[in-house]
Structure formats: structure tokens, C-alpha cells
Design a protein around this motif. Structure first.
Motif, PDB file in Angstrom:
ATOM      1  N   LEU A   1       6.951 -12.157  -2.417  1.00 16.84           N
ATOM      2  CA  LEU A   1       7.485 -12.730  -1.185  1.00 16.84           C
ATOM      3  C   LEU A   1       6.563 -12.435  -0.006  1.00 16.84           C
ATOM      4  CD1 LEU A   1      10.106 -14.228  -1.416  1.00 16.84           C
ATOM      5  CD2 LEU A   1      11.279 -12.300  -0.376  1.00 16.84           C
TER       6      LEU A   1
ATOM      7  N   LEU B   1       4.205 -14.939   2.319  1.00 18.42           N
ATOM      8  CA  LEU B   1       4.257 -14.951   3.776  1.00 18.42           C
ATOM      9  C   LEU B   1       2.861 -14.818   4.368  1.00 18.42           C
ATOM     10  CD1 LEU B   1       6.397 -14.829   6.153  1.00 18.42           C
ATOM     11  CD2 LEU B   1       5.831 -12.419   6.233  1.00 18.42           C
TER      12      LEU B   1
ATOM     13  N   MET C   1       0.921 -18.019   3.947  1.00 18.18           N
ATOM     14  CA  MET C   1       1.368 -19.037   4.901  1.00 18.18           C
ATOM     15  C   MET C   1       0.849 -18.735   6.294  1.00 18.18           C
ATOM     16  SD  MET C   1       5.208 -19.649   3.580  1.00 18.18           S
ATOM     17  CE  MET C   1       5.894 -20.559   4.947  1.00 18.18           C
ATOM     18  N   LEU C   2       0.877 -17.446   6.649  1.00 17.81           N
ATOM     19  CA  LEU C   2       0.425 -17.035   7.970  1.00 17.81           C
ATOM     20  C   LEU C   2      -1.041 -17.401   8.175  1.00 17.81           C
ATOM     21  CD1 LEU C   2       1.595 -15.260  10.399  1.00 17.81           C
ATOM     22  CD2 LEU C   2       0.192 -13.467   9.456  1.00 17.81           C
TER      23      LEU C   2
ATOM     24  N   SER D   1      -1.487 -21.163   8.411  1.00 19.83           N
ATOM     25  CA  SER D   1      -1.049 -21.761   9.662  1.00 19.83           C
ATOM     26  C   SER D   1      -2.020 -21.420  10.779  1.00 19.83           C
ATOM     27  CB  SER D   1       0.360 -21.301  10.016  1.00 19.83           C
ATOM     28  OG  SER D   1       0.336 -19.973  10.485  1.00 19.83           O
ATOM     29  N   LEU D   2      -2.553 -20.196  10.752  1.00 23.64           N
ATOM     30  CA  LEU D   2      -3.495 -19.796  11.802  1.00 23.64           C
ATOM     31  C   LEU D   2      -4.770 -20.623  11.735  1.00 23.64           C
ATOM     32  CD1 LEU D   2      -3.160 -15.930  11.917  1.00 23.64           C
ATOM     33  CD2 LEU D   2      -2.681 -17.531  13.750  1.00 23.64           C
TER      34      LEU D   2
ATOM     35  N   LEU E   1      -5.256 -23.521  10.352  1.00 25.22           N
ATOM     36  CA  LEU E   1      -5.011 -24.929  10.650  1.00 25.22           C
ATOM     37  C   LEU E   1      -4.892 -25.144  12.143  1.00 25.22           C
ATOM     38  CD1 LEU E   1      -2.528 -26.197   7.956  1.00 25.22           C
ATOM     39  CD2 LEU E   1      -4.729 -27.187   8.571  1.00 25.22           C
ATOM     40  N   ALA E   2      -4.089 -24.252  12.783  1.00 23.35           N
ATOM     41  CA  ALA E   2      -3.882 -24.397  14.216  1.00 23.35           C
ATOM     42  C   ALA E   2      -5.192 -24.147  14.946  1.00 23.35           C
ATOM     43  CB  ALA E   2      -2.822 -23.416  14.687  1.00 23.35           C
TER      44      ALA E   2
ATOM     45  N   MET F   1      -6.028 -29.592  22.252  1.00 18.73           N
ATOM     46  CA  MET F   1      -5.239 -30.265  21.220  1.00 18.73           C
ATOM     47  C   MET F   1      -3.840 -29.661  21.122  1.00 18.73           C
ATOM     48  SD  MET F   1      -7.504 -32.406  20.405  1.00 18.73           S
ATOM     49  CE  MET F   1      -6.985 -33.266  18.920  1.00 18.73           C
ATOM     50  N   THR F   2      -3.666 -28.460  21.691  1.00 13.05           N
ATOM     51  CA  THR F   2      -2.352 -27.823  21.760  1.00 13.05           C
ATOM     52  C   THR F   2      -2.170 -27.290  23.183  1.00 13.05           C
ATOM     53  OG1 THR F   2      -3.322 -25.742  21.003  1.00 13.05           O
ATOM     54  CG2 THR F   2      -2.322 -27.117  19.326  1.00 13.05           C
ATOM     55  N   GLY F   3      -0.962 -26.803  23.473  1.00  9.94           N
ATOM     56  CA  GLY F   3      -0.698 -26.262  24.802  1.00  9.94           C
ATOM     57  C   GLY F   3      -0.195 -27.326  25.767  1.00  9.94           C
TER      58      GLY F   3
ATOM     59  N   ALA G   1      -1.779 -30.875  25.654  1.00  4.32           N
ATOM     60  CA  ALA G   1      -2.087 -31.364  24.315  1.00  4.32           C
ATOM     61  C   ALA G   1      -2.177 -32.890  24.276  1.00  4.32           C
ATOM     62  CB  ALA G   1      -1.036 -30.881  23.325  1.00  4.32           C
TER      63      ALA G   1
ATOM     64  N   GLN H   1      -5.428 -34.978  22.935  1.00  4.76           N
ATOM     65  CA  GLN H   1      -5.293 -35.818  21.741  1.00  4.76           C
ATOM     66  C   GLN H   1      -5.605 -37.279  22.050  1.00  4.76           C
ATOM     67  OE1 GLN H   1      -1.765 -35.012  19.449  1.00  4.76           O
ATOM     68  NE2 GLN H   1      -2.054 -32.809  19.534  1.00  4.76           N
TER      69      GLN H   1
ATOM     70  N   VAL I   1      12.366 -10.590   4.718  1.00  2.00           N
ATOM     71  CA  VAL I   1      10.959 -10.628   4.327  1.00  2.00           C
ATOM     72  C   VAL I   1      10.092  -9.680   5.151  1.00  2.00           C
ATOM     73  CG1 VAL I   1       8.931 -12.128   4.217  1.00  2.00           C
ATOM     74  CG2 VAL I   1      11.152 -12.989   3.508  1.00  2.00           C
TER      75      VAL I   1
ATOM     76  N   PHE J   1       3.491 -16.002  13.813  1.00  2.00           N
ATOM     77  CA  PHE J   1       3.641 -16.881  12.661  1.00  2.00           C
ATOM     78  C   PHE J   1       4.503 -18.094  13.018  1.00  2.00           C
ATOM     79  CE2 PHE J   1       6.359 -18.042   9.007  1.00  2.00           C
ATOM     80  CZ  PHE J   1       5.388 -18.636   8.227  1.00  2.00           C
TER      81      PHE J   1
ATOM     82  N   ASN K   1       2.681 -20.551  15.344  1.00  2.00           N
ATOM     83  CA  ASN K   1       1.657 -21.360  14.677  1.00  2.00           C
ATOM     84  C   ASN K   1       2.260 -22.303  13.654  1.00  2.00           C
ATOM     85  OD1 ASN K   1      -1.143 -20.577  15.629  1.00  2.00           O
ATOM     86  ND2 ASN K   1      -0.162 -18.609  15.395  1.00  2.00           N
ATOM     87  N   LEU K   2       3.315 -21.832  12.985  1.00  3.81           N
ATOM     88  CA  LEU K   2       4.020 -22.712  12.063  1.00  3.81           C
ATOM     89  C   LEU K   2       4.580 -23.912  12.829  1.00  3.81           C
ATOM     90  CD1 LEU K   2       5.055 -22.892   9.065  1.00  3.81           C
ATOM     91  CD2 LEU K   2       7.204 -21.973   9.935  1.00  3.81           C
TER      92      LEU K   2
ATOM     93  N   THR L   1       3.384 -25.192  15.541  1.00  6.02           N
ATOM     94  CA  THR L   1       2.286 -26.086  15.913  1.00  6.02           C
ATOM     95  C   THR L   1       1.902 -26.969  14.731  1.00  6.02           C
ATOM     96  OG1 THR L   1       1.505 -24.324  17.345  1.00  6.02           O
ATOM     97  CG2 THR L   1      -0.004 -26.145  16.955  1.00  6.02           C
ATOM     98  N   VAL L   2       1.872 -26.393  13.525  1.00 10.73           N
ATOM     99  CA  VAL L   2       1.485 -27.165  12.347  1.00 10.73           C
ATOM    100  C   VAL L   2       2.577 -28.182  11.995  1.00 10.73           C
ATOM    101  CG1 VAL L   2       1.001 -27.025   9.881  1.00 10.73           C
ATOM    102  CG2 VAL L   2       0.019 -25.348  11.437  1.00 10.73           C
TER     103      VAL L   2
ATOM    104  N   GLY M   1       1.269 -30.118  18.547  1.00  6.83           N
ATOM    105  CA  GLY M   1       1.163 -29.399  19.812  1.00  6.83           C
ATOM    106  C   GLY M   1       1.744 -30.156  20.995  1.00  6.83           C
ATOM    107  N   ARG M   2       2.034 -31.444  20.816  1.00  5.21           N
ATOM    108  CA  ARG M   2       2.480 -32.238  21.973  1.00  5.21           C
ATOM    109  C   ARG M   2       3.960 -32.023  22.236  1.00  5.21           C
ATOM    110  NH1 ARG M   2      -0.817 -37.911  21.700  1.00  5.21           N
ATOM    111  NH2 ARG M   2       0.477 -38.411  23.489  1.00  5.21           N
TER     112      ARG M   2
ATOM    113  N   HIS N   1       8.074 -27.517  23.148  1.00  3.61           N
ATOM    114  CA  HIS N   1       6.802 -27.423  22.441  1.00  3.61           C
ATOM    115  C   HIS N   1       6.786 -26.068  21.731  1.00  3.61           C
ATOM    116  CE1 HIS N   1       5.404 -24.868  25.722  1.00  3.61           C
ATOM    117  NE2 HIS N   1       5.849 -25.778  26.556  1.00  3.61           N
TER     118      HIS N   1
ATOM    119  N   PHE O   1       5.421 -23.333  21.991  1.00  6.38           N
ATOM    120  CA  PHE O   1       5.298 -22.083  22.732  1.00  6.38           C
ATOM    121  C   PHE O   1       6.388 -21.945  23.792  1.00  6.38           C
ATOM    122  CE2 PHE O   1       1.238 -23.060  20.893  1.00  6.38           C
ATOM    123  CZ  PHE O   1       0.900 -21.864  20.300  1.00  6.38           C
TER     124      PHE O   1
END
Lengths: 389, 297
Positions: A6, A10, A13-14, A17-18, A20-21, A47-49, A52, A56, B84, B107, B110-111, B113-114, B118-119, B218, B220
Motif C-alpha cells: 500500500l 502511494l 503515485m506521488l 503525480s509530481l 507529471l505536474a 500551465m498551472t496556478g 493557467a 495554456q 495509508v 500529494f 499534485n493529484l 492538478t493531474v 490547472g485551470r 483550482h 491549490f
């Protein structure tokens, strides 16, 4: 055993995700060691924030340009995208990564003057030319020989909106509400103030300049002050999302005066978040498909609409132009050396772009006309074009 | 400042403060039982807001059903996180759990965001909640009346739960000492799991209220409310439920009054909140309503 599995899941995934972002998931394939047959151009955009949407939209335009014109000097052009996360220090990091890690010869970016002003000195130090799509604060290019831009600058944009407020709306008094952490908003607010005072002939025509902070979502304190001052118009340069929230709260407090803003309001989110509250709001921006001036523009509207199924916006158009201006410079220089590209960029004259004819002056700025849009029935409608004198 | 103007500012402050209070309750409850600052609390509210958004958009559920489902799913998510990320560290030093909580927070951001991009997205708000009322020259939205009511209601429910029920007694026992509680026949894991479910439910309600008040979400979105409500909880006395409510209201009213009375300092609004945190920690670490508790050895 089960517990370990488990935790491992995790962690995986962490990490996923990091990463990718981190890269915005949009780097074109190829990667390192592509050799000399490729010309590497970097892009740093939010692209984020908070911004964004702006990043984009710009990236859509740059990608489209790369798709249509993938080669120069017989070599393939490869794009590298770094997300600056609408953050000044991330912007400087992004430029650094583009130069050191991806070995780019030129850079495009960034939406947002604050990010451009953070990234600029890094590129200047390394001698890599940058073409900004939409950073409008004059300080972006001032004193930086390696920074250019394909958009107008804020002294002009501020005057356009002040003129609109004074002549078209008949306003004699105004209040400015600005994001005090955003170089764009502070700069544009100042230029609006200067111009509005010169139109009305009275220092007192600006009743107040109110600040808010990046990340604020509650504007009721500032707006209650505005309601009490009862100005004819409210000029509120800021990010599309913050501003839309602010205008909603203003209407909830019973403030019915017109709101005016700048190019950062041109994002679908502005209307989605603002809803009925932003009806009738006017803003200045760089481009409207309804007011195309060049042949390149007509072609662009066609291909953009075919690809994305919607009308192009100013930022896609500026992204497209920034890419084309760099390609044109490489072609004229006959070389993909950063210094040669810079010198050719500085000599850009009468380049027929999508957003107008681009000539870069000694500061590296373009002189272009602005368009005023108005929100009508949940859409941005073209109102008028204002030419620089 | 005229009277009307003052009351309008006060109404704005109470409206903001009640949101802070609502979210601070969840923070303080988890801390009170576990001595753990759950840094993922702010991100749970973000997840709840997105669940409502997607419930309505993708599954076309009515808004009230989306809200109920989002609360249940967020509670389940909170329980999952506890299982977990926190339970395996039950016997580790407290700092490890704290770091794990920060990890969960990153986590989830960022999850988000994915998964959601982000928009920013706009949240639907029923018209009756957004209706404004003029009361003696003061404009108040229905929502600004609903949020304090929800806050007070949850305060009462939670106080009843913690101080009047058997589960509450078990929670308080666990907060004193895991091992002794275990010897007394209390299933510590179950009680802690339940605490997280309750805390996450509160985060979900807070997140949904926040998204209704400021209808833009969003990934954040939870960061600032998370920090502010942590400050509110510490200010009121961390671990103390009425203290969190008091801290939330005072922080909200203080922020609004700062901007209203000193417009030039509006940019320092967040700094104001952090100064309160520092001063509280320096001069009254137990907060306004917190009592001195001997650190267990």
C-alpha cells in the motif's frame, strides 16, 4: 506485506503525480541527444496556478505554429515546455532549466509580466534571446537587450481604457483596485491613473487606489470602501479569476458601476466564474478575430478554428506570432546561434503577424493597436479598435 | 466611518470569519484527539469542492445530492489517508506523522492538478443562496447567513459528540494516552479512524461552503484557507473546539477591519494573520481559550 504494498503504491503515485505536474505533461518527444539537425526553442508559460488559462491558451498558439511551420534552415524545430506555475521564482528556474538542461537557442514566454521580469535576467546573463507573447509591463524589455515582445505595452493599454472610460462612458471619477503583488496590475493601474487624470484634468478624479494581495478571494472590505466612494467607473487590473470573483462580490454588495480591465481578463474562466455579474464589463486586449488586419490573420483564424473547434483568442494569436517572429529571425540570420538570432530579432521590421504588423523598436517592443471587448450574453464581443498615435 | 459603513464591514468580517471558524473546527478536533496537525485538511476541502463540481457536471446530479455524496466520499478519503499515511507511523515520533501529513498535502495538490487540470473551474451556486438582502443599509447575502448557522450547528453537534457520548469519551481517553486507553479495552485504531472521518466530514462541509462563497476552484484552493484556519485554531487555543470558532471569527473580522481602516496595508493582510500566529505562540501558546495541559512524558 500488504501494508508495504500500500505504501509503495502511494509512493509510486506521488512520484508520478509530481513529475507529471512538473513538466506540464506537454514536452514534445525526442529529448536529449537529438543532435545538430534540430533547432531547440524553449517555452516557459504558466500551465498551472492563477494564470493557467493564459499559459495554456498561449501554448495552443505556439504548438499550432510549430505544427504548420515545423522547419527552418532545413532543420526541424523542437519545442520544450516548462511550467512556471504562475510563480516568479519558478519562472526564473524554468528559464534556467530550458537553457542548461534543454540547450535551447531561443525562448518564448511568458504570459504575465511578473514571470517575464523574473525570467528575463536569467536569459540575459546566458545570452539567450526571449520573445514575450503577452507581458505588457514596460520593464520586461527595458535594459534587457535579449528580451523582445510581440505585444503592445501598458502605457498604451492604460491610456486606451482611460480614454474609453472618459469619452465612451462619460466618467469623471474612477477607483482603481489592483493586485499589489502583480507587476502587471500595479503598472497598468498607474498608467490608467496617469491617463485618466490627464483626460479629466483633475488629480482628484481618481478617488482611491485600493490594493489586494495575490491569493485573496474575499474583496468585500475593499468593495465596501468603493461603494461608499461611489465612483463612475472601477478599473481593476488583475488575474481573470480574482477579478471575476471580485466583480461578483461587487454586484452582491449592490455596486452597479461599470468595471474595466486589461488583457488578462480575456479567458473563458472570466465569464464562467463571473457569470451574470460580468455582463457589460469592458476590457482591452491584443486581438479579435472580428478585427483581423493581415492575410496571415485570416489563415490563422481558419486553421485554429479547424483544429480547436472554437474562435482563436488573443493569447493563442500572440503565441503564434512569437514563434513566427523567432523563425523569421533565424531565417534572416541564416544561423541558429543565440547571438545571431538576437541580432536578427532586434532588426525585425514590418513582419506580417496574425495580430498585426510587427516592428521591434530599440527597446524590443512592438507598437500595435488594441481592441476593446465587451462581455455580452456570456461572450466577448468586439467593440472597437484603438490605434496608437 | 459612518455607522452603515461600519456595520457593512462588520457583516463582511463575520461572513469571512464564520468560514474560517468552520474549517478551523476540523483542524482543532483532529489535533485535540491526536496531537497531529493535519496539514492535508486544506486539501481535503479542495477535493470536496471538486467532487461537488464533478458530481453535477459529469453525473448531472442535483446539487444537494452532489453535496451529500461529496461529504461521504471526502470522509472516506480522510479515512483512507489515515489508514495509508498515518496509521503505519502510529508508534513513530510525532514529527514523522507531521511530515507524512505535509507529504499527503502535496500529494493531493499534485493529484488534483493531474486529475482536474490547472485551470480554474466555476462552481454552480443555487440562486436562492446568492440572493442579497438589504437590512438597515447593510447588504447581506443569504449564504452569509447560512454559513454562520452551519458553523454554530456543527460546533454544538461536535461538542455533544466529544463530551456527551461514549465514542467521545473514548476519543478523549485516546488523546490522553494510547496504551492506557488500549488497556481499558478501547479499540484505538477504530477511534482514531472515526476521528479522521469526522474531521474530513468537517473539511468537506467547509470546502463546499468556501466554494459556494468564492465560486472558483483550482487544485491549490485549499492552501490559503488551510493556513488561515490553522492560525485561527492556534489563536483560539488548538485542541479547543469553541476556541477554534472564536479564533476564526476574530481572524475574519480582524482581516476585514485591517483592510477597511488601513487601505494601504491591504497587501499585508496575510502577514497580519501570520503575525497573530507568531504573537500567540510567543505570549500565549495555549491560545485564547486553551488551558494549560501538562505535556505527557
Amino acid at each position: 506485506m500488504k501494508k508495504k504494498g500500500l505504501i509503495l503504491a502511494l509512493v509510486v503515485m506521488l512520484v508520478a503525480s509530481l513529475s507529471l505536474a512538473g513538466c506540464g505533461g506537454a514536452e514534445t518527444d525526442g529529448g536529449e541527444g537529438a543532435g545538430d539537425d534540430v533547432i531547440r526553442i524553449g517555452v516557459y508559460e504558466p500551465m498551472t496556478g492563477d494564470s493557467a488559462a493564459g499559459g495554456q491558451m498561449t501554448w495552443e498558439g505556439i504548438e499550432l505554429a510549430n505544427e504548420l511551420y515545423p522547419e527552418v534552415l532545413g532543420k526541424k524545430v523542437q519545442l520544450f515546455l516548462e511550467d512556471n506555475k504562475t510563480d516568479k521564482s519558478e519562472a526564473a528556474n524554468a528559464v534556467h532549466r530550458l537553457i542548461e538542461h534543454h540547450n535551447v537557442v531561443a525562448i518564448i514566454g511568458s504570459y504575465g509580466s511578473s514571470m517575464s521580469m523574473a525570467g528575463g535576467p536569467v536569459a540575459q546573463e546566458k545570452g539567450i534571446p526571449v520573445v514575450g507573447c503577452s507581458p505588457t509591463n514596460p520593464l520586461v524589455t527595458l535594459g534587457n537587450d535579449y528580451y523582445f515582445r510581440v505585444c503592445f505595452i501598458d502605457p498604451f493599454q492604460g491610456r486606451v481604457m482611460a480614454q474609453y472610460a472618459f469619452e465612451d462612458l462619460g466618467a469623471d471619477t474612477a477607483v482603481i483596485i489592483r493586485n499589489v503583488a502583480d507587476d502587471y496590475a500595479v503598472g497598468l493601474g498607474n498608467y490608467f491613473q496617469e491617463a485618466f487624470v490627464s483626460f479629466t484634468g483633475s488629480e482628484d478624479s481618481i478617488l482611491a487606489v485600493l490594493d489586494y494581495q495575490k491569493g485573496d478571494q474575499d474583496f468585500t472590505a475593499q468593495l465596501t470602501t468603493v461603494k461608499n466612494l461611489n465612483p463612475d467607473v472601477i478599473f481593476a487590473p488583475g488575474t481573470y479569476g480574482d477579478s471575476a470573483l471580485m466583480i461578483r462580490q461587487a454586484r452582491e454588495l449592490g455596486i452597479n458601476q461599470p468595471f474595466l480591465g486589461g488583457d488578462t481578463w480575456e479567458a473563458p474562466e472570466f465569464i464562467e466564474v463571473g457569470g451574470e455579474a460580468v455582463e457589460g464589463v469592458a476590457l482591452s486586449t491584443h486581438y479579435s478575430p472580428e478585427a483581423t488586419v493581415t492575410d496571415a490573420a485570416k489563415e490563422f483564424v481558419q486553421v485554429y478554428t479547424d483544429k480547436f473547434g472554437k474562435e482563436p483568442n488573443a493569447f493563442a494569436a500572440l503565441g503564434f506570432d512569437a514563434y513566427m517572429v523567432i523563425l523569421d529571425a533565424i531565417e534572416r540570420a541564416g544561423s541558429a546561434e543565440p547571438q545571431a538570432i538576437r541580432d536578427a530579432l532586434a532588426a525585425t521590421e514590418n513582419f506580417e503577424g496574425v495580430t498585426g504588423v510587427i516592428t521591434l523598436d530599440e527597446n524590443g517592443d512592438a507598437t500595435k493597436s488594441a481592441v476593446i471587448l465587451k462581455v455580452d450574453n456570456g461572450e466577448f464581443r468586439y467593440l472597437t479598435t484603438v490605434n496608437p498615435n | 466611518m459612518s455607522q452603515d459603513l461600519f456595520f457593512q464591514h462588520l457583516a463582511n468580517g463575520i461572513s469571512l470569519g464564520s468560514l474560517y471558524a468552520l474549517i478551523a473546527i476540523g483542524y482543532t478536533m483532529v489535533y485535540g484527539i491526536l496531537r497531529l496537525i493535519n496539514f492535508a485538511h486544506g486539501d481535503l476541502l479542495m477535493m470536496a469542492a471538486y467532487m461537488v463540481f464533478y458530481g453535477m457536471l459529469i453525473f448531472s446530479l442535483p446539487w444537494w445530492l452532489s453535496v451529500i455524496l461529496a461529504v461521504i466520499l471526502t470522509a472516506a478519503l480522510g479515512a483512507g489517508i489515515e489508514r495509508v499515511a498515518y496509521r503505519p507511523l502510529r508508534d513513530s515520533p510525532r514529527i514523522s506523522v507531521l511530515i507524512s501529513a505535509i507529504g499527503v498535502s502535496f500529494f493531493l495538490e499534485n493529484l488534483g492538478t493531474v486529475l482536474f487540470g490547472g485551470r480554474a473551474k466555476a462552481v454552480y451556486r443555487p440562486d436562492w443562496l446568492a440572493a442579497t438582502h438589504e437590512i438597515g443599509g447593510v447588504s447581506i447575502m443569504t449564504l452569509a447567513l447560512v454559513i454562520p448557522a452551519v458553523t454554530i450547528l456543527l460546533l454544538l453537534v461536535l461538542s455533544y459528540l466529544v463530551y456527551k457520548t461514549k465514542t467521545g469519551m473514548a476519543m478523549r481517553a485516546v488523546s490522553r494516552d494510547y496504551d492506557t486507553a488500549r488497556l481499558m479495552g478501547i479499540d484505538v485504531d477504530r477511534v482514531i479512524g472515526f476521528t479522521f472521518v469526522t474531521g474530513s466530514t468537517l473539511a468537506a462541509v467547509g470546502g463546499i461552503m468556501w466554494a459556494l462563497r468564492y465560486p472558483q476552484i483550482h487544485p491549490f484552493i485549499g492552501v490559503m484557507p488551510g493556513l488561515k484556519c490553522f492560525i485561527a485554531a492556534v489563536f483560539g487555543g488548538i485542541g479547543n473546539i469553541p476556541g477554534a470558532v472564536l479564533g476564526g471569527f476574530l481572524l475574519g473580522i480582524g482581516e476585514i477591519m485591517l483592510v477597511a481602516l488601513f487601505p494601504d496595508l491591504a497587501g499585508y493582510r496575510d502577514a497580519f494573520a501570520f503575525v497573530i500566529l507568531i504573537l500567540t505562540l510567543l505570549f500565549r501558546p495555549t491560545g485564547l481559550l486553551g488551558e494549560k495541559i501538562a505535556e505527557k512524558v
